[in-house]
Design an enzyme around this catalytic site. Structure first.
Site, PDB file in Angstrom:
ATOM      1  N   VAL A  28       0.817  -1.228   0.000  1.00 56.49           N
ATOM      2  CA  VAL A  28       0.000   0.000   0.000  1.00 56.49           C
ATOM      3  C   VAL A  28       0.843   1.267   0.000  1.00 56.49           C
ATOM      4  O   VAL A  28       0.316   2.359  -0.214  1.00 56.49           O
ATOM      5  CB  VAL A  28      -0.999   0.051   1.189  1.00 56.49           C
ATOM      6  CG1 VAL A  28      -2.084  -0.992   1.025  1.00 56.49           C
ATOM      7  CG2 VAL A  28      -0.299  -0.072   2.532  1.00 56.49           C
ATOM      8  N   ASN A  79      -7.586  -2.109   5.265  1.00 57.33           N
ATOM      9  CA  ASN A  79      -7.328  -2.992   6.406  1.00 57.33           C
ATOM     10  C   ASN A  79      -5.840  -3.260   6.625  1.00 57.33           C
ATOM     11  O   ASN A  79      -5.439  -3.643   7.720  1.00 57.33           O
ATOM     12  CB  ASN A  79      -8.087  -4.313   6.169  1.00 57.33           C
ATOM     13  CG  ASN A  79      -7.639  -5.408   7.102  1.00 57.33           C
ATOM     14  OD1 ASN A  79      -8.032  -5.446   8.268  1.00 57.33           O
ATOM     15  ND2 ASN A  79      -6.787  -6.311   6.602  1.00 57.33           N
ATOM     16  N   SER A 123      -8.660   0.958  15.153  1.00 49.25           N
ATOM     17  CA  SER A 123      -8.315   0.153  16.336  1.00 49.25           C
ATOM     18  C   SER A 123      -8.847   0.896  17.549  1.00 49.25           C
ATOM     19  O   SER A 123      -9.102   2.113  17.472  1.00 49.25           O
ATOM     20  CB  SER A 123      -6.785   0.033  16.433  1.00 49.25           C
ATOM     21  OG  SER A 123      -6.383  -0.366  17.733  1.00 49.25           O
ATOM     22  N   TYR A 171       1.848   3.157  16.480  1.00 50.74           N
ATOM     23  CA  TYR A 171       0.602   2.497  16.052  1.00 50.74           C
ATOM     24  C   TYR A 171      -0.611   3.354  16.443  1.00 50.74           C
ATOM     25  O   TYR A 171      -1.514   3.589  15.631  1.00 50.74           O
ATOM     26  CB  TYR A 171       0.537   1.115  16.704  1.00 50.74           C
ATOM     27  CG  TYR A 171      -0.646   0.271  16.298  1.00 50.74           C
ATOM     28  CD1 TYR A 171      -0.663  -0.395  15.074  1.00 50.74           C
ATOM     29  CD2 TYR A 171      -1.744   0.119  17.141  1.00 50.74           C
ATOM     30  CE1 TYR A 171      -1.748  -1.189  14.703  1.00 50.74           C
ATOM     31  CE2 TYR A 171      -2.825  -0.668  16.777  1.00 50.74           C
ATOM     32  CZ  TYR A 171      -2.816  -1.322  15.561  1.00 50.74           C
ATOM     33  OH  TYR A 171      -3.892  -2.101  15.202  1.00 50.74           O
ATOM     34  N   ALA A 180      -0.713   6.547  17.080  1.00 47.43           N
ATOM     35  CA  ALA A 180      -0.745   7.779  16.271  1.00 47.43           C
ATOM     36  C   ALA A 180      -1.307   7.483  14.883  1.00 47.43           C
ATOM     37  O   ALA A 180      -2.118   8.251  14.349  1.00 47.43           O
ATOM     38  CB  ALA A 180       0.666   8.361  16.161  1.00 47.43           C
ATOM     39  N   SER A 181      -0.900   6.360  14.295  1.00 50.13           N
ATOM     40  CA  SER A 181      -1.384   6.024  12.952  1.00 50.13           C
ATOM     41  C   SER A 181      -2.895   5.780  12.959  1.00 50.13           C
ATOM     42  O   SER A 181      -3.604   6.205  12.044  1.00 50.13           O
ATOM     43  CB  SER A 181      -0.647   4.794  12.395  1.00 50.13           C
ATOM     44  OG  SER A 181      -1.057   3.600  13.036  1.00 50.13           O
ATOM     45  N   LYS A 182      -3.383   5.130  14.003  1.00 51.01           N
ATOM     46  CA  LYS A 182      -4.813   4.806  14.050  1.00 51.01           C
ATOM     47  C   LYS A 182      -5.663   6.029  14.421  1.00 51.01           C
ATOM     48  O   LYS A 182      -6.777   6.187  13.925  1.00 51.01           O
ATOM     49  CB  LYS A 182      -5.063   3.644  15.018  1.00 51.01           C
ATOM     50  CG  LYS A 182      -4.424   2.314  14.581  1.00 51.01           C
ATOM     51  CD  LYS A 182      -4.933   1.845  13.216  1.00 51.01           C
ATOM     52  CE  LYS A 182      -4.415   0.449  12.864  1.00 51.01           C
ATOM     53  NZ  LYS A 182      -4.942  -0.047  11.580  1.00 51.01           N
TER      54      LYS A 182
HETATM   55  N1  NAD Z   1      -5.555  -8.186  15.524  1.00 42.83           N
HETATM   56  C1  NAD Z   1      -5.965  -7.202  16.310  1.00 42.83           C
HETATM   57  O1  NAD Z   1      -6.103  -7.382  17.518  1.00 42.83           O
HETATM   58  C2  NAD Z   1      -6.291  -5.843  15.751  1.00 42.83           C
HETATM   59  C3  NAD Z   1      -6.913  -4.923  16.607  1.00 42.83           C
HETATM   60  C4  NAD Z   1      -7.233  -3.668  16.112  1.00 42.83           C
HETATM   61  C5  NAD Z   1      -6.957  -3.335  14.806  1.00 42.83           C
HETATM   62  N2  NAD Z   1      -6.345  -4.249  14.000  1.00 42.83           N
HETATM   63  C6  NAD Z   1      -6.058  -3.839  12.635  1.00 42.83           C
HETATM   64  O2  NAD Z   1      -6.669  -4.731  11.731  1.00 42.83           O
HETATM   65  C7  NAD Z   1      -5.911  -4.788  10.529  1.00 42.83           C
HETATM   66  C8  NAD Z   1      -5.608  -6.229  10.186  1.00 42.83           C
HETATM   67  O3  NAD Z   1      -4.860  -6.780  11.244  1.00 42.83           O
HETATM   68  P1  NAD Z   1      -4.647  -8.361  11.455  1.00 42.83           P
HETATM   69  O4  NAD Z   1      -4.712  -8.573  12.922  1.00 42.83           O
HETATM   70  O5  NAD Z   1      -5.540  -9.135  10.573  1.00 42.83           O
HETATM   71  O6  NAD Z   1      -3.111  -8.455  11.016  1.00 42.83           O
HETATM   72  P2  NAD Z   1      -2.317  -9.538  10.153  1.00 42.83           P
HETATM   73  O7  NAD Z   1      -0.883  -9.241  10.439  1.00 42.83           O
HETATM   74  O8  NAD Z   1      -2.831 -10.913  10.393  1.00 42.83           O
HETATM   75  O9  NAD Z   1      -2.682  -9.119   8.650  1.00 42.83           O
HETATM   76  C9  NAD Z   1      -2.271  -7.889   8.139  1.00 42.83           C
HETATM   77  C10 NAD Z   1      -2.429  -7.909   6.647  1.00 42.83           C
HETATM   78  O10 NAD Z   1      -1.974  -6.646   6.151  1.00 42.83           O
HETATM   79  C11 NAD Z   1      -1.042  -6.874   5.111  1.00 42.83           C
HETATM   80  N3  NAD Z   1      -0.075  -5.793   5.059  1.00 42.83           N
HETATM   81  C12 NAD Z   1       0.765  -5.369   6.031  1.00 42.83           C
HETATM   82  N4  NAD Z   1       1.544  -4.372   5.565  1.00 42.83           N
HETATM   83  C13 NAD Z   1       1.166  -4.169   4.280  1.00 42.83           C
HETATM   84  C14 NAD Z   1       1.595  -3.278   3.259  1.00 42.83           C
HETATM   85  N5  NAD Z   1       2.582  -2.406   3.456  1.00 42.83           N
HETATM   86  N6  NAD Z   1       0.979  -3.337   2.057  1.00 42.83           N
HETATM   87  C15 NAD Z   1      -0.007  -4.220   1.825  1.00 42.83           C
HETATM   88  N7  NAD Z   1      -0.448  -5.095   2.741  1.00 42.83           N
HETATM   89  C16 NAD Z   1       0.143  -5.067   3.953  1.00 42.83           C
HETATM   90  C17 NAD Z   1      -0.392  -8.202   5.434  1.00 42.83           C
HETATM   91  O11 NAD Z   1       0.175  -8.770   4.278  1.00 42.83           O
HETATM   92  C18 NAD Z   1      -1.594  -8.983   5.956  1.00 42.83           C
HETATM   93  O12 NAD Z   1      -2.335  -9.519   4.890  1.00 42.83           O
HETATM   94  C19 NAD Z   1      -4.661  -3.931  10.772  1.00 42.83           C
HETATM   95  O13 NAD Z   1      -4.858  -2.647  10.237  1.00 42.83           O
HETATM   96  C20 NAD Z   1      -4.584  -3.861  12.274  1.00 42.83           C
HETATM   97  O14 NAD Z   1      -3.915  -2.699  12.714  1.00 42.83           O
HETATM   98  C21 NAD Z   1      -6.009  -5.500  14.434  1.00 42.83           C
END
Ligand code: NAD
Length: 255
Positions: free
Chosen positions: A67, A93, A148, A161, A163-165
């Protein structure tokens, strides 16, 4: 399922759609009838997701992209439009929270902060920006940013993290004003979800228990429990919802 949630004829791009929450979102959007374009850096994972969706009778095409790479992101949007005729839904996402961005502010290098902002915030902007024309041509354009609880409250030892969210929440609210009434822009704010991102947390019994104790619903979420709110925000069921942040956090931020 009620027609309100029907996404037949819609085209959805899901970044980070190869695993975890993104995978669940891609599958549930397809189950609701959307043609789905899962995208992520790793080709294998998104191709597996697309194959699963097609095996279940849906339409999907996997297009890899980082991305933070504007050309690759442009290709994802172009491919979605070429295959399925447009882009109606963008789910930002893709996100990460690397080890070198964890710690007290004096211990985290500026480069780590930059990298997290680049993926989690600028990446979401890049994808949304690239899809702007298609979203405006759609008769129900919808952007859903996966933020998040860290986009709503501070969390210790992960200020990049957080700050980004928080930035993503700001982007959501501001873009919702600029793009109303044509395109709705909302965010989902998950609490702790069982994915690879939280493997280390769940593997640490003391931390895992402290999160469960702090969560009114007394458990981590499964990825599918974040996909439901995203389907809602993508569909007519949320036709009067824009600029909002839907907390899917087991009550974490209700305290
Ligand atoms: N798991 C949690 O507890 C949680 C809580 C709150 C928010 N989130 C958010 O949900 C989203 C998904 O998290 P997840 O837990 O499924 O994580 P994960 O690590 O299992 O999956 C993340 C996905 O993002 C992709 N990705 C990462 N960097 C990328 C980049 N530069 N370009 C393209 N794709 C990229 C990865 O390839 C992967 O498919 C994230 O934004 C995360 O911050 C997760």
């Amino acid at each position: 399922m009620s027609d309100l949630f029907d996404l037949e004829g819609r085209v959805a791009v899901v970044t980070g759609g190869g695993r975890g929450i993104g995978r669940a979102i891609a599958v549930e959007l397809a189950n609701a009838g959307a043609a789905v374009v899962p995208s992520a850096r790793s080709t294998d994972e998104i191709e597996a997701v697309a194959a699963d969706i097609e095996a279940a009778g849906g339409d999907a095409v996997a297009v890899p992209a980082d991305v933070t790479d504007p050309d690759a992101v442009g290709d994802v949007i172009d491919r979605a439009a070429a295959e399925f005729g447009g882009v109606d839904v963008v789910v930002n996402n893709a996100g990460f929270n690397p080890d070198d961005a964890l710690g007290r502010p004096e211990d985290v290098e500026t480069e780590s902060l930059d990298r997290v902002l680049d993926v989690n915030l600028n990446g979401a902007y890049e994808v949304t920006h690239a899809a702007a024309d298609h979203l405006h041509e759609s008769d129900g354009g919808s952007v859903i940013n996966v933020a998040s609880v860290g986009g709503l409250v501070g969390l210790p030892r992960q200020h990049p993290y957080v700050a980004s969210k928080h930035g993503l929440v700001g982007l959501t609210k501001s873009m919702s004003l600029d793009w109303a009434p044509e395109v709705r822009v909302n965010a989902v704010a998950p609490g702790y979800v069982s994915t690879e991102l939280t493997d280390d947390l769940e593997g640490n019994e003391r931390l895992r228990q402290s999160i469960i104790d702090r969560t009114p619903l007394e458990r981590f979420a499964e990825p599918e429990e974040i996909a439901g709110p995203v389907v809602f925000l993508a569909s007519e069921a949320s036709s009067y919802v824009t600029g909002s942040v839907l907390a899917a956090d087991g009550g974490w931020t209700a305290r």
